[in-house]
Design a protein around this motif. Structure first.
Motif, PDB file in Angstrom:
ATOM      1  N   SER A  77       0.846  -1.186   0.000  1.00 43.89           N
ATOM      2  CA  SER A  77       0.000   0.000   0.000  1.00 43.89           C
ATOM      3  C   SER A  77       0.881   1.236   0.000  1.00 43.89           C
ATOM      4  N   ALA A  78       0.256   2.389  -0.236  1.00 46.77           N
ATOM      5  CA  ALA A  78       1.026   3.634  -0.289  1.00 46.77           C
ATOM      6  C   ALA A  78       1.227   4.236   1.098  1.00 46.77           C
ATOM      7  N   ASN A  79       0.672   3.600   2.143  1.00 49.30           N
ATOM      8  CA  ASN A  79       0.764   4.110   3.513  1.00 49.30           C
ATOM      9  C   ASN A  79       0.398   5.594   3.567  1.00 49.30           C
ATOM     10  N   MET A  80      -0.769   5.901   3.039  1.00 53.00           N
ATOM     11  CA  MET A  80      -1.192   7.278   2.888  1.00 53.00           C
ATOM     12  C   MET A  80      -1.735   7.854   4.199  1.00 53.00           C
ATOM     13  N   PRO A  81      -1.255   9.032   4.625  1.00 51.62           N
ATOM     14  CA  PRO A  81      -1.791   9.683   5.824  1.00 51.62           C
ATOM     15  C   PRO A  81      -3.260  10.037   5.641  1.00 51.62           C
ATOM     16  N   LEU A  82      -3.998  10.074   6.740  1.00 50.14           N
ATOM     17  CA  LEU A  82      -5.430  10.369   6.680  1.00 50.14           C
ATOM     18  C   LEU A  82      -5.695  11.741   6.064  1.00 50.14           C
ATOM     19  N   SER A  83      -4.858  12.708   6.377  1.00 55.71           N
ATOM     20  CA  SER A  83      -5.070  14.061   5.842  1.00 55.71           C
ATOM     21  C   SER A  83      -4.970  14.079   4.319  1.00 55.71           C
ATOM     22  N   ILE A  84      -3.994  13.341   3.774  1.00 53.75           N
ATOM     23  CA  ILE A  84      -3.851  13.258   2.318  1.00 53.75           C
ATOM     24  C   ILE A  84      -5.041  12.525   1.721  1.00 53.75           C
ATOM     25  N   TYR A  85      -5.478  11.468   2.410  1.00 53.90           N
ATOM     26  CA  TYR A  85      -6.612  10.698   1.914  1.00 53.90           C
ATOM     27  C   TYR A  85      -7.856  11.577   1.800  1.00 53.90           C
ATOM     28  N   LEU A  86      -8.129  12.358   2.831  1.00 53.85           N
ATOM     29  CA  LEU A  86      -9.337  13.181   2.841  1.00 53.85           C
ATOM     30  C   LEU A  86      -9.265  14.320   1.818  1.00 53.85           C
ATOM     31  N   LYS A  87      -8.078  14.908   1.674  1.00 54.03           N
ATOM     32  CA  LYS A  87      -7.948  16.067   0.790  1.00 54.03           C
ATOM     33  C   LYS A  87      -7.740  15.687  -0.673  1.00 54.03           C
ATOM     34  N   SER A  88      -7.138  14.514  -0.894  1.00 51.76           N
ATOM     35  CA  SER A  88      -6.774  14.156  -2.266  1.00 51.76           C
ATOM     36  C   SER A  88      -7.550  12.979  -2.828  1.00 51.76           C
ATOM     37  N   VAL A  89      -7.684  11.918  -2.056  1.00 48.38           N
ATOM     38  CA  VAL A  89      -8.325  10.707  -2.580  1.00 48.38           C
ATOM     39  C   VAL A  89      -9.838  10.823  -2.611  1.00 48.38           C
ATOM     40  N   VAL A  90     -10.430  11.403  -1.572  1.00 44.44           N
ATOM     41  CA  VAL A  90     -11.893  11.504  -1.528  1.00 44.44           C
ATOM     42  C   VAL A  90     -12.446  12.295  -2.718  1.00 44.44           C
TER      43      VAL A  90
END
Length: 354
Positions: A77-90
């Motif tokens: 996995s990319a071990n993505m931080p929650l902040s990046i997930y919410l701002k970029s992936v969502v």
């Protein structure tokens, strides 16, 4: 030592593998499109619930991606931080949901062949979004290329035997949403150095896509499903459909890792013509000479655009060859996304076709 003119075993093996990857991807991509058409079309299986179908795909793909990454550990996995997930992936998940919802809905109103012709507008939408979001500079020569593609699609639409205004609007929305997704991936993820393959994309994006789709599903399709007593799903039909969609993403994973963007662009063109041929000969959709003439014009414009991008990519690779930088692979992935979502799959990219 191999004789002059003979291929070495290693080269022969690579050629066989490349053709196997291409044929597998083309088969799965065509299969997903035709299977979705079969399920949603009122004259075939007649199950007109595109949001529900998309949610089935997303739930299945989310579960298998979790299994592959977290349980089996086959893909890191990319071990993505929650902040990046919410701002970029969502945001990407939202656009992906809208794209899949619209593209699957279009099968209810339009023929497979005409949908493929409308998908030729994807480079136009990608370039337009790039200019609006200040990612790409305005170039008169490129815009002239985009106008040529648009004219070709307009001719194809003019010659469409079963033109449906609502269906065209829905498919154009699908193209706009998918193009926005491709541009947003560049702005929100790749600009931060985050690159996702087909499996990790499903792992991160599919759950948010599923969650977002549940909102319109409760409003639009849940009441209709309840009244129609359509809760008893045909497990074989929908199960194999979901497996086919996930298999496509696995094929994309192999394609992006092993083949060039040029190979995929050519394969994408062949795939589109195969779909048009099947639509005419098997599904019995009417394909007119004006249809084909317009699509050829649009296709020539798309191929010219892709050729220009590939040349630019090669120029960048040459400049950075001595520095050991691998940005050409990243660019190849982006070209793949634009070609298949293209019109795709997942484009491809992450050419994901749900």
């Amino acid at each position: 030592m191999a004789k002059p003119g003979w291929l070495s075993a290693a080269v022969l093996k690579q050629i066989i593998l490349s053709y196997t990857y291409v044929v597998t991807w083309m088969t799965l991509s065509c299969g997903v499109i035709l299977y979705n058409k079969y399920i949603l079309d009122g004259n075939m299986y007649n199950w007109p619930y595109p949001i529900t179908l998309t949610m089935i795909h997303m739930a299945f793909c989310s579960a298998l991606a979790f299994l592959i990454i977290r349980v089996l550990g086959r893909v890191p996995s990319a071990n993505m931080p929650l902040s990046i997930y919410l701002k970029s992936v969502v945001p990407i998940g939202v656009l992906y949901a809208l794209s899949l919802w619209a593209s699957n809905s279009a099968y209810i109103y339009l023929s497979v062949s005409f949908i493929q012709m409308l998908k030729a507008l994807t480079p136009v939408a990608v370039y337009s979004w790039g200019i609006l979001l200040k990612k790409d500079p305005f170039k008169p020569s490129v815009m002239l290329n985009m106008v040529a593609i648009s004219v070709g699609v307009a001719i194809a639409a003019y010659g469409e035997a079963k033109f449906d205004v609502l269906g065209v609007v829905i498919q154009l929305c699908a193209v706009l949403f998918e193009a926005a997704r491709l541009v947003i991936i560049e702005l929100l993820l790749k600009s931060k150095g985050i690159t996702l393959n087909a499996i990790t994309t499903l792992y991160y994006v599919a759950p948010s896509c599923l969650l977002f789709l549940s909102i319109p599903w409760f409003i639009v399709e849940y009441p209709a499903l309840r009244e129609a007593s359509s809760w008893n799903l045909d497990l074989f039909t929908f199960g194999t459909n979901a497996v086919w969609a996930f298999g496509l993403n696995l094929a994309v994973f192999l394609i992006v890792s092993n083949l060039s963007a040029l190979t995929m662009n050519v394969a994408g063109v062949v795939k589109d013509w195969i779909l048009i041929g099947i639509s005419w000969s098997v599904i019995k959709d009417r394909v007119t000479p004006v249809n084909l003439m317009g699509y050829v014009v649009a296709l020539l414009g798309v191929l010219y655009y892709q050729r220009a991008k590939l040349q630019a990519m090669k120029a960048v690779d040459k400049e950075k060859e001595g520095q050991g930088q691998g940005e050409g692979d990243v660019e190849s992935g982006r070209l793949l996304e634009e070609a298949e979502s293209d019109r795709g799959s997942l484009d491809k990219k992450h050419q994901l076709e749900g």
